[in-house]
Design an enzyme around this catalytic site. Structure first.
Site, PDB file in Angstrom:
ATOM      1  N   GLY A 118       0.718  -1.327   0.004  1.00 55.51           N
ATOM      2  CA  GLY A 118       0.104  -0.048   0.020  1.00 55.51           C
ATOM      3  C   GLY A 118       0.730   1.302  -0.037  1.00 55.51           C
ATOM      4  O   GLY A 118       0.553   2.282   0.415  1.00 55.51           O
TER       5      GLY A 118
ATOM      6  N   LEU B  44       3.137   4.138  -2.688  1.00 55.59           N
ATOM      7  CA  LEU B  44       2.821   4.864  -3.632  1.00 55.59           C
ATOM      8  C   LEU B  44       2.377   3.668  -4.700  1.00 55.59           C
ATOM      9  O   LEU B  44       1.534   3.959  -5.749  1.00 55.59           O
ATOM     10  CB  LEU B  44       3.736   5.917  -4.031  1.00 55.59           C
ATOM     11  CG  LEU B  44       3.827   7.311  -3.074  1.00 55.59           C
ATOM     12  CD1 LEU B  44       4.996   8.045  -3.709  1.00 55.59           C
ATOM     13  CD2 LEU B  44       2.658   8.024  -3.512  1.00 55.59           C
ATOM     14  N   ALA B  45       3.347   3.066  -5.272  1.00 56.49           N
ATOM     15  CA  ALA B  45       3.101   2.322  -6.500  1.00 56.49           C
ATOM     16  C   ALA B  45       2.067   1.233  -6.274  1.00 56.49           C
ATOM     17  O   ALA B  45       1.249   1.314  -7.219  1.00 56.49           O
ATOM     18  CB  ALA B  45       4.219   1.384  -6.645  1.00 56.49           C
TER      19      ALA B  45
ATOM     20  N   SER C 297       3.213   3.900   4.859  1.00 57.42           N
ATOM     21  CA  SER C 297       4.405   2.988   3.967  1.00 57.42           C
ATOM     22  C   SER C 297       5.423   3.786   3.881  1.00 57.42           C
ATOM     23  O   SER C 297       5.352   5.061   4.214  1.00 57.42           O
ATOM     24  CB  SER C 297       3.898   2.822   2.590  1.00 57.42           C
ATOM     25  OG  SER C 297       2.633   2.046   2.690  1.00 57.42           O
ATOM     26  N   HIS C 298       6.475   3.150   3.532  1.00 52.92           N
ATOM     27  CA  HIS C 298       7.846   3.841   3.339  1.00 52.92           C
ATOM     28  C   HIS C 298       7.833   5.065   2.448  1.00 52.92           C
ATOM     29  O   HIS C 298       8.802   6.040   2.866  1.00 52.92           O
ATOM     30  CB  HIS C 298       8.997   2.928   3.321  1.00 52.92           C
ATOM     31  CG  HIS C 298      10.193   3.549   3.692  1.00 52.92           C
ATOM     32  ND1 HIS C 298      10.389   4.162   5.108  1.00 52.92           N
ATOM     33  CD2 HIS C 298      11.478   3.513   3.082  1.00 52.92           C
ATOM     34  CE1 HIS C 298      11.702   4.530   4.994  1.00 52.92           C
ATOM     35  NE2 HIS C 298      12.275   4.365   3.906  1.00 52.92           N
TER      36      HIS C 298
ATOM     37  N   GLY D 195      12.989  14.640  -0.221  1.00 50.39           N
ATOM     38  CA  GLY D 195      13.575  15.469  -1.391  1.00 50.39           C
ATOM     39  C   GLY D 195      12.757  15.808  -2.280  1.00 50.39           C
ATOM     40  O   GLY D 195      12.293  17.067  -2.648  1.00 50.39           O
TER      41      GLY D 195
ATOM     42  N   HIS E 201      23.318   6.025  -0.305  1.00 54.52           N
ATOM     43  CA  HIS E 201      23.207   7.353  -0.174  1.00 54.52           C
ATOM     44  C   HIS E 201      24.209   7.984   0.776  1.00 54.52           C
ATOM     45  O   HIS E 201      24.731   7.485   1.779  1.00 54.52           O
ATOM     46  CB  HIS E 201      21.615   7.552   0.777  1.00 54.52           C
ATOM     47  CG  HIS E 201      21.126   9.088   0.317  1.00 54.52           C
ATOM     48  ND1 HIS E 201      21.746  10.166   1.148  1.00 54.52           N
ATOM     49  CD2 HIS E 201      20.032   9.291  -0.412  1.00 54.52           C
ATOM     50  CE1 HIS E 201      21.007  11.185   0.424  1.00 54.52           C
ATOM     51  NE2 HIS E 201      20.091  10.791  -0.418  1.00 54.52           N
TER      52      HIS E 201
ATOM     53  N   ARG F 192      21.854  19.111   0.007  1.00 51.15           N
ATOM     54  CA  ARG F 192      23.081  19.374  -1.078  1.00 51.15           C
ATOM     55  C   ARG F 192      22.493  20.067  -2.007  1.00 51.15           C
ATOM     56  O   ARG F 192      23.116  21.033  -2.833  1.00 51.15           O
ATOM     57  CB  ARG F 192      23.843  18.082  -1.371  1.00 51.15           C
ATOM     58  CG  ARG F 192      24.909  17.715  -0.333  1.00 51.15           C
ATOM     59  CD  ARG F 192      25.552  16.226  -0.791  1.00 51.15           C
ATOM     60  NE  ARG F 192      24.367  15.309  -0.690  1.00 51.15           N
ATOM     61  CZ  ARG F 192      24.129  14.350  -1.511  1.00 51.15           C
ATOM     62  NH1 ARG F 192      24.922  14.480  -2.437  1.00 51.15           N
ATOM     63  NH2 ARG F 192      23.407  13.426  -1.352  1.00 51.15           N
TER      64      ARG F 192
END
Ligand SMILES: Cc1cc2nc3c(=O)[nH]c(=O)nc-3n(C[C@H](O)[C@H](O)[C@H](O)COP(=O)(O)OP(=O)(O)OC[C@H]3O[C@@H](n4cnc5c(N)ncnc54)[C@H](O)[C@@H]3O)c2cc1C
Ligand code: SF4
Ligand code: SF4
Ligand code: FES
Lengths: 244, 656
Positions: free
Chosen positions: B13, B15-16, B42-43, B49, B257, B273
């Site tokens: 569940g 975004l995708a 969800s993550h 960003g 990252h 950055r």
């Protein structure tokens, strides 16, 4: 971060409604504090070391997703970003968030509550034309300040702290609560949502809505995202008072 | 036997998953979403960003379009991506963001007139045009030619996920929370749904569907320190692997990252950055320009992470009890900017480090962040091997990222893939009838029941938490940013042993209902298999490409390695995955392999590259009047669902 090692004593409400005959009891666990330790780190250590059955919910462990609200030494807060160093005597008492269905131990069903809240306030843009928007064309413009203001109100992470801190909610089960008011204020501010004041009144213009709120502001005090509950509730009240 | 039937089953569940569910529902199909937790948690919510889409409204994005975005994406992937998919993606991204605008995302907007920004360590005034006022603005991100990353302050993923889930609620799509898919149901190369465990009651339920989509996110938690959520454990990817039929793609492609805080690994966004923040060493010296004079701190992620590691290896890191780190300095951006556009970063610094980033430097170090690999799919999102199985988002290897994804391209992928794959899922529902034998369902349910029964009844054996920890340490130490043959070989051997040990897990709390230890015991053997795919794929790939950096094979080798790694797991008794390869066809590339423009170019070229370059020149010469759309059609004709084909409008240039 202090380098001296302390022993922390956690007192945790244990209760698994899925296990027949289980009753709520407080259990205590001792662990060594590590520098920068959060309640997230501590609870995982307790689970892995002492009791693998203990239930709690963490996802982002960064104060972003709203999963981990619980009562920490008497106050609702996000456990993942609460440092154990905050408690000088090393005694930490954890209870599940009240006001929500208990799943087990420190885990509560905020998901069900929040889905119902979203359905009740119809937490989406109401615009008959939204589905006919030509996606090839430039998007509708929005004043940059308006966009920022909407975001301010949308920072809610549905953690439930405000609900657990609300005296009215405790007395009136059907009371919408601050999280719902905040959501309504967010859509009322959004020029893309075409709902009229009358339509908003239908949703919140009674004692289960904004007129039931006693403005004691537990919500504002405990919202971990520092949302402006006081001003928004006042705004909604004024707006609704003008309708009838 | 509890069985739930639906047309479109979406596992995940985020975004995708939600976007695919919305597409299925809007086309009239019965749809159910499964999630470990409430969908809004969800993550995807953690993406701070931004989202890349070539709208080009901000002055620093002027001149941006699909071509530029395509180039950045292909270069970023180190030519490892599928260029058809990258094309579908860049052409659709502007539509995806505009749709999300209609659904309520409060994107930050362009404000006309002067504003101060920090570029290359200096304050600069830029002037936004009046005609762009109120359109979606964008910020700078690593590896992009233009300022293309659209954002909502620093809560981009949060606002996208809330808009998406709210849309799903509007459409009445049920999200079955606290449900974990633990196996796929399949027979004769067709997927029929999943066996799902209720995380509260412990009940096993068969969800039977025409189309099953895996949108379960990444597998970052194979590593001990990761920016990912604690539920990003790759279980969806693993159950596809365990079919023995579906293939996984490029599992060794794992991104680190540059700027996660030390020690806990929570991310500070690339926006730091992008907005002008600098990386400093223990002497307070800005070292990135020495390594990458051109893009400096804003080189591609994989490059910056390696440069930071190199610099620390030279003894320039700041030592701490948690090992060496470097500093991220955003003090030069000023209080106002940080409070408004980097507030989540500020909160993270305050709560987890006890520092104020307006005044103090942030201790950071490269940390596992993104899984380029995943369930291999065709451009339609369907598995090439298992009909009716689809995948999208970070869980998939649709393959627009190749060996390194650009910041901002991931949330963009989730929604774009959601739109496109969603249409193909609906097409599949239209073309299929549910035709499944209950004996088959029962067989799969019984199999999973048996496994759990054994776990609950074994008297003594391995501790699942211990096994996970050992696996995570192996991955950290031997399958990290820099890799080499010896370490990788050791990792492969050690993981094999763990795989065996994982067959003998025993529990301390033998409860069948909600039980975190049982959850762990079900997941750990799956995670170890994935870790084996990563380590083994990395050992076999004797070149360096994107995020896969081999110290013993530092050159990118197109001649031998311009191919995608495919892994399958053929039987429960196997202790290693089967590996095969899928060639990337240079003769069809719109952008033949070249240099990414970082460091020395030591690429071993493929003989086809020159041919294709010459071929493209010929096509260009033969069609001098072709505009960019016609040229793309000639060089890289692609299929996109009808409704997303139109040209995208931009301010100041219309549909050109
Ligand atoms: C800290 C951080 C910051 C980021 N910032 C950016 C950014 O600024 N820009 C950008 O483009 N990208 C960013 N990314 C990457 C991006 O956020 C993710 O790649 C993307 O959101 C993944 O979305 P998804 O829908 O594929 O999966 P997720 O959002 O991870 O959702 C996975 C879903 O699957 C469910 N699930 C998992 N396993 C199961 C199972 N077995 N059964 C049932 N359900 C299951 C989960 O409950 C969840 O609902 C960031 C990532 C991180 C970690
Ligand atoms: S002001 Fe008091 S009564 Fe009103 S929502 Fe907040 S906590 Fe509840
Ligand atoms: S309003 Fe604040 S306290 Fe209430 S759910 Fe949202 S974030 Fe939590
Ligand atoms: S775990 Fe996400 S807010 Fe605490």
């Amino acid at each position: 971060m202090s380098d001296q090692e302390r022993t922390l004593r956690f007192h945790i409400l244990r209760y698994n409604p899925q296990v027949e005959g289980d009753t709520p009891t407080m259990k205590s666990y001792e662990i060594k504090e590590a520098p920068g330790m959060t309640i997230f780190i501590a609870l995982n250590e307790i689970r892995e070391k002492y009791d693998t059955s203990i239930q709690f919910d963490f996802i982002c462990r960064a104060g972003i997703c709203g999963s981990c609200a619980m009562i920490i030494n008497g106050q609702p807060d996000l456990a993942c970003r609460t440092l154990t160093s905050k408690f000088p005597d090393g005694e930490i008492k954890l209870l599940p968030l009240p006001g929500f269905e208990l799943i087990g131990d420190l885990s509560v069903n905020t998901g069900k509550f929040m889905r119902q809240m979203s359905e009740r306030v119809e937490s989406w843009i109401h615009d008959k034309n939204a589905e006919n928007v030509d996606l090839c064309k430039l998007e509708e413009r929005m004043d940059p300040d308006t966009a920022d203001e909407i975001y301010e109100l949308e920072r809610c992470v549905e953690c439930g702290c405000c609900v657990s801190a609300c005296a009215t909610k405790r007395m009136r089960d059907g009371f919408l609560g601050a999280v719902g008011f905040m959501r309504l204020a967010r859509y009322a501010l959004d020029p893309r949502d075409k709902r009229s004041d009358e339509e908003f009144y239908e949703i919140m213009g009674d004692d289960d809505g904004v007129f039931g709120c006693m403005t004691l502001l537990g919500c504002q005090d405990y919202c971990p995202k520092d949302l402006p509950h006081q001003t928004q509730i006042a705004y909604l009240r004024r707006k609704m008072a003008l309708v009838k | 036997m509890k069985v739930i039937y639906t047309d479109s089953l979406v596992i995940g569940g985020g975004l995708a998953g939600l976007r695919i569910a919305i597409a299925s529902r809007q086309r009239g199909y019965d749809t159910i979403v499964l999630s470990l937790m409430p969908a809004k948690r969800s993550h995807s919510a953690a993406a701070q960003g931004g989202m890349q889409a070539s709208l080009g409204a901000s002055i620093k994005g002027e001149g941006d379009n699909e071509e530029v975005h395509f180039e950045d994406t292909v270069k970023g992937s180190d030519w490892g991506c599928d260029q058809d998919v990258a094309r579908m993606f860049v052409n659709t991204a502007p539509k995806a963001i505009r749709q999300l605008t209609a659904w309520g995302v409060p994107w930050s907007r362009v404000r006309k007139g002067d504003r101060q920004v920090v570029i290359n360590g200096k304050k600069v005034t830029i002037t936004e045009k009046g005609e762009a006022h109120g359109l979606i603005t964008s910020r700078d991100f690593g590896g992009t030619k233009k300022w293309r990353t659209c954002f909502t302050s620093d809560g981009t993923g949060h606002t996208m996920l809330y808009a998406m889930d709210n849309k799903a609620i509007e459409l009445g799509i049920p999200v079955h929370e606290r449900k974990e898919a633990i196996a796929l149901i399949h027979e004769d190369g067709v997927c029929h749904g999943a066996v799902v465990r209720d995380l509260v009651t412990g009940e096993l339920i068969a969800y039977v569907a025409k189309a099953t989509t895996i949108a379960t996110g990444g597998y970052g938690r194979l590593y001990a320190v990761s920016t990912n959520a604690v539920i990003s454990e790759g279980i969806g990817t693993a159950i596809a692997l365990e079919t023995g039929v579906a293939t996984l793609g490029n599992m060794e492609a794992v991104q680190f990252h540059p700027t996660a805080i030390v020690p806990v690994g929570i991310l500070t966004t690339e926006g730091c950055r992008g907005d002008g923040g600098l990386l400093l060493d223990k002497e307070g010296y800005r070292f990135m320009p020495d390594y990458e004079p051109d893009k400096k701190e804003l080189a591609s992620r994989d490059v910056v992470s390696r440069r930071m590691t190199e610099h620390m290896r030279k003894g320039k890191g700041v030592s701490s009890r948690y090992g060496d780190h470097l500093w991220l300095d955003i003090t030069l951006l000023g209080k106002e900017h940080i409070n408004k556009n980097l507030r989540e970063v500020k909160e993270i610094c305050e709560y987890f480090l006890g520092i104020d980033p307006v005044k103090e430097y942030i201790p950071v170090r490269p940390t596992q962040h993104y899984s380029m690999g995943g369930v291999r799919t065709k451009p339609t999102g369907e598995s090439p091997n298992l009909k009716g199985l689809f995948s999208a988002g970070e869980a998939a290897c649709w393959d627009m990222h190749g060996f390194n994804r650009l910041g901002g391209n991931s949330v963009a992928e989730t929604v774009v893939a959601g739109m496109i794959v969603g249409e193909y899922v609906a097409d599949h529902c239209a073309a299929t009838t549910l035709n499944i034998n209950t004996v088959l369902i029962e067989k799969f349910l019984r199999r999973e029941e048996n496994k759990i029964f054994k776990l609950l009844n074994r008297e003594a054996g391995e501790n699942p938490f211990e096994l996970r920890k050992e696996m995570q340490d192996i991955m950290m130490d031997k399958v990290g940013i820099f890799r080499n043959g010896d370490d990788l070989a050791k990792a492969v051997e050690e993981l094999k042993v763990l795989n065996q040990r994982a067959k003998n897990i025993a529990l301390r709390n033998r409860i069948a209902t909600s039980n975190p230890e049982l959850v762990e015991a079900i997941r750990v053997p799956k995670m170890i298999k994935l870790a084996q795919c990563v380590a083994y794929g990395a050992m076999l790939r004797t070149e360096s490409r994107g995020a896969h950096a081999r110290e013993d094979f530092p050159e990118r080798n197109d001649r031998d390695w311009l191919k995608r790694t495919l892994t399958t797991w053929n039987s429960e008794d196997a202790d290693l995955p089967e590996v095969s390869y899928e060639e990337l066809n240079i003769m069809k590339m719109e952008m033949p392999p070249g240099s990414r423009g970082y460091g020395v170019d030591n690429t071993v070229h493929h003989p086809d590259t020159e041919k294709r370059v010459a071929g493209i020149e010929e096509i260009k010469a033969a069609n001098p009047d072709a505009d960019r759309f016609e040229m793309q059609e000639l060089l890289n004709p692609i299929e996109i669902p009808e409704k997303f084909r139109g040209k995208n409008e931009r301010t100041g240039r219309g549909f050109k």
